[in-house]
Design an enzyme around this catalytic site. Structure first.
Site, PDB file in Angstrom:
ATOM      1  N   GLY A  83       0.777  -1.237   0.000  1.00 47.64           N
ATOM      2  CA  GLY A  83       0.000   0.000   0.000  1.00 47.64           C
ATOM      3  C   GLY A  83       0.806   1.283   0.000  1.00 47.64           C
ATOM      4  O   GLY A  83       0.230   2.356  -0.205  1.00 47.64           O
ATOM      5  N   TYR A  97      -9.650   5.209 -12.478  1.00 44.29           N
ATOM      6  CA  TYR A  97      -9.533   5.945 -11.213  1.00 44.29           C
ATOM      7  C   TYR A  97      -9.377   7.443 -11.413  1.00 44.29           C
ATOM      8  O   TYR A  97      -9.073   8.150 -10.457  1.00 44.29           O
ATOM      9  CB  TYR A  97      -8.286   5.508 -10.427  1.00 44.29           C
ATOM     10  CG  TYR A  97      -8.034   4.045 -10.257  1.00 44.29           C
ATOM     11  CD1 TYR A  97      -8.917   3.243  -9.537  1.00 44.29           C
ATOM     12  CD2 TYR A  97      -6.866   3.473 -10.751  1.00 44.29           C
ATOM     13  CE1 TYR A  97      -8.639   1.898  -9.336  1.00 44.29           C
ATOM     14  CE2 TYR A  97      -6.583   2.125 -10.549  1.00 44.29           C
ATOM     15  CZ  TYR A  97      -7.477   1.346  -9.840  1.00 44.29           C
ATOM     16  OH  TYR A  97      -7.189   0.020  -9.637  1.00 44.29           O
ATOM     17  N   CYS A 101     -13.134   2.807 -28.819  1.00 39.62           N
ATOM     18  CA  CYS A 101     -14.444   3.418 -29.002  1.00 39.62           C
ATOM     19  C   CYS A 101     -15.190   3.586 -27.688  1.00 39.62           C
ATOM     20  O   CYS A 101     -16.200   2.913 -27.437  1.00 39.62           O
ATOM     21  CB  CYS A 101     -15.259   2.584 -29.987  1.00 39.62           C
ATOM     22  SG  CYS A 101     -14.411   2.468 -31.551  1.00 39.62           S
ATOM     23  N   GLU A 102     -14.668   4.438 -26.838  1.00 42.04           N
ATOM     24  CA  GLU A 102     -15.277   4.781 -25.550  1.00 42.04           C
ATOM     25  C   GLU A 102     -14.875   6.216 -25.257  1.00 42.04           C
ATOM     26  O   GLU A 102     -13.702   6.560 -25.407  1.00 42.04           O
ATOM     27  CB  GLU A 102     -14.686   3.927 -24.413  1.00 42.04           C
ATOM     28  CG  GLU A 102     -14.865   2.442 -24.514  1.00 42.04           C
ATOM     29  CD  GLU A 102     -16.225   1.950 -24.055  1.00 42.04           C
ATOM     30  OE1 GLU A 102     -16.931   2.685 -23.332  1.00 42.04           O
ATOM     31  OE2 GLU A 102     -16.589   0.833 -24.436  1.00 42.04           O
TER      32      GLU A 102
HETATM   33  C1  LIG Z   1      -2.622  -5.299  -3.902  1.00 40.39           C
HETATM   34  C2  LIG Z   1      -2.058  -5.872  -2.674  1.00 40.39           C
HETATM   35  C3  LIG Z   1      -0.773  -5.514  -2.232  1.00 40.39           C
HETATM   36  C4  LIG Z   1       0.073  -4.485  -2.945  1.00 40.39           C
HETATM   37  O1  LIG Z   1      -0.485  -3.224  -2.915  1.00 40.39           O
HETATM   38  P1  LIG Z   1       0.381  -1.964  -3.400  1.00 40.39           P
HETATM   39  O2  LIG Z   1      -0.502  -0.815  -3.130  1.00 40.39           O
HETATM   40  O3  LIG Z   1       0.678  -2.148  -4.825  1.00 40.39           O
HETATM   41  O4  LIG Z   1       1.615  -1.939  -2.567  1.00 40.39           O
HETATM   42  C5  LIG Z   1      -0.283  -6.122  -1.107  1.00 40.39           C
HETATM   43  N1  LIG Z   1      -1.010  -7.037  -0.417  1.00 40.39           N
HETATM   44  C6  LIG Z   1      -2.248  -7.405  -0.804  1.00 40.39           C
HETATM   45  C7  LIG Z   1      -2.970  -8.419  -0.019  1.00 40.39           C
HETATM   46  C8  LIG Z   1      -2.812  -6.832  -1.934  1.00 40.39           C
HETATM   47  O5  LIG Z   1      -4.049  -7.189  -2.293  1.00 40.39           O
END
Ligand SMILES: *Cc1c(COP(=O)(O)O)cnc(C)c1O
Length: 400
Positions: free
Chosen positions: A225, A302, A327-328
């Site tokens: 994340g 997004y 085509c969108e």
């Molecule tokens: C998608 C995901 C990640 C990686 O997320 P990033 O934002 O790319 O770092 C890590 N763990 C799980 C369980 C995920 O679903």
């Protein structure tokens, strides 16, 4: 300097280019932040699942976080040792669970009580013990885009604390389950540390209360994340991130597992596309390029921002929508983006395209997916050839 023009000439466009040296630097900066602590970085394969990319991380000592059996196979094929492969995801099929257990990977992250029952049943059929971890949903708002927020009870991911506790107790009493870890992942493109710290504290507290009833877990899996800079975001420093997690874990002896995806690959990747036409509809200026939403869907999906660089064009910039041939009306790479006047065959470089780029691609409009190229130590090489028309129809033609 990356020789974009030479790469476009050699391999054609649209084209993905990955700077393997930049990927290595990101990996090492995060590894360094957790130094002095037992830790595993398990690259989230879905961010960029090209085999050569996964192999590159494997060569640096990375594990792999996988969300399908296909990704598990990719990781093993790319040389990630099985004892560093994790299988996550809310909807694993029986055959996927069976193969994961048989492959003897590090553990399966469970996301529901129903899934625990399936895994137990399948392990029993195989007459073995499945290593598991449980994904806890700490009900924390990660303050990111709602589509990539995963740690709220409103999201489909993980189980509540009370359910997690029940599951660990049930697993302890099962001869077919071996609880080895605890997991959370509250979202993607996180730019604030506080929600991660709060989640870590909640999950670490659960770890302590499990320990009090003699359920000892080895792995504290903090998910991925970590956000990156697409535009002007302030991002979390790896060192501060590690310190926050370690602070939450004070007094607990566990191996920290981190599952970075975007952080490792996003800014190491570029999407190269060529200008086909300029056009003007009334006051509105458009530039039509050969790359489209089927190559890079993040802007459409997004409303994501990607920096776009025009190579070799002088002249005054004015606002333009950069759109593809699909085509969108939702097919765009940028809206109202300042670019100079452009001509047929001018090259545009879309930055920060190394994560959730190629992998989210499709064949919509019968467009073959781009080639992918790696750049390492000044040398470039093809790591996936461009899809041909024959590739696209291969699975249909025999029924004609
Ligand atoms: C998608 C995901 C990640 C990686 O997320 P990033 O934002 O790319 O770092 C890590 N763990 C799980 C369980 C995920 O679903």
């Amino acid at each position: 300097m990356i020789p974009f023009k030479e790469l476009a000439q050699t391999y054609g466009t649209p084209l993905y280019v990955y700077d393997f040296d930049a990927m290595r630097a990101q990996f090492e900066s995060l590894k360094e932040a957790f130094r002095g602590r037992k830790s595993i970085l398990a690259y989230a394969v879905k961010a960029n699942s090209n085999l050569s990319v996964v192999k590159h991380f494997a060569s640096l000592g990375s594990g792999a976080d996988c969300v399908s059996i296909g990704e598990v196979r990719r990781a093993l094929m790319a040389g990630v040792p099985k004892y560093r492969v994790i299988f996550s995801g809310v909807g694993k099929r029986d055959d996927e669970i069976r193969e994961a257990i048989e492959s003897d990977i590090l553990y399966i992250n469970l996301e529901s009580e129903a899934e625990l029952e399936r895994v137990e049943m399948i392990a029993q059929e195989l007459n073995t013990k499945a290593r598991i971890s449980i994904r806890v949903n700490p009900n924390i708002d990660p303050k990111t885009h709602p589509y990539i927020s995963t740690g709220l009870h409103d999201n489909k991911f993980g189980v509540e604390i009370t359910a997690a506790k029940r599951m660990y107790i049930r697993a302890k009493n099962s001869p077919y389950l071996d609880s080895v870890g605890i997991h959370f992942h509250i979202g993607s493109q996180l730019t604030e540390l506080e929600p991660i710290y709060e989640a870590a504290v909640i999950v670490a507290d659960l770890l302590r209360s499990l320990s009090a009833i003699n359920i000892e877990l080895k792995f504290f899996d903090i998910g991925g994340g970590l956000g990156v800079r697409y535009k002007e975001e302030t991002t979390i420093e790896p060192y501060a991130y590690a310190q926050a997690v370690l602070a939450a874990l004070k007094g607990i002896d566990v191996t920290v597992i981190c599952e970075p995806g975007r952080f490792l690959t996003a800014n190491a990747g570029y999407f190269l596309t060529k200008v086909l036409y300029e056009k003007q509809n009334g006051q509105k200026r458009f530039v039509v390029v050969d790359g489209a939403m089927n190559d890079l869907i993040r802007p459409s999906l997004y409303n994501a921002y990607h920096r776009i660089e025009s190579l070799g064009n002088e002249g005054e910039a004015s606002a333009v929508d950069v759109v593809g041939p699909v085509c969108e009306s939702g097919d765009f790479l940028a809206k109202n983006y300042p670019l100079p006047p452009l001509e047929h065959n001018d090259l545009l470089v879309v930055h920060s395209a190394g994560a959730y780029g190629f992998g989210m691609g499709s064949n919509y409009n019968t467009r073959g997916r781009s080639a992918e190229v790696a750049l390492e130590n000044g040398v470039h090489r093809l790591i996936r050839r461009r899809e041909s028309f024959d590739d696209l129809i291969a699975l249909e033609r025999e029924y004609l």
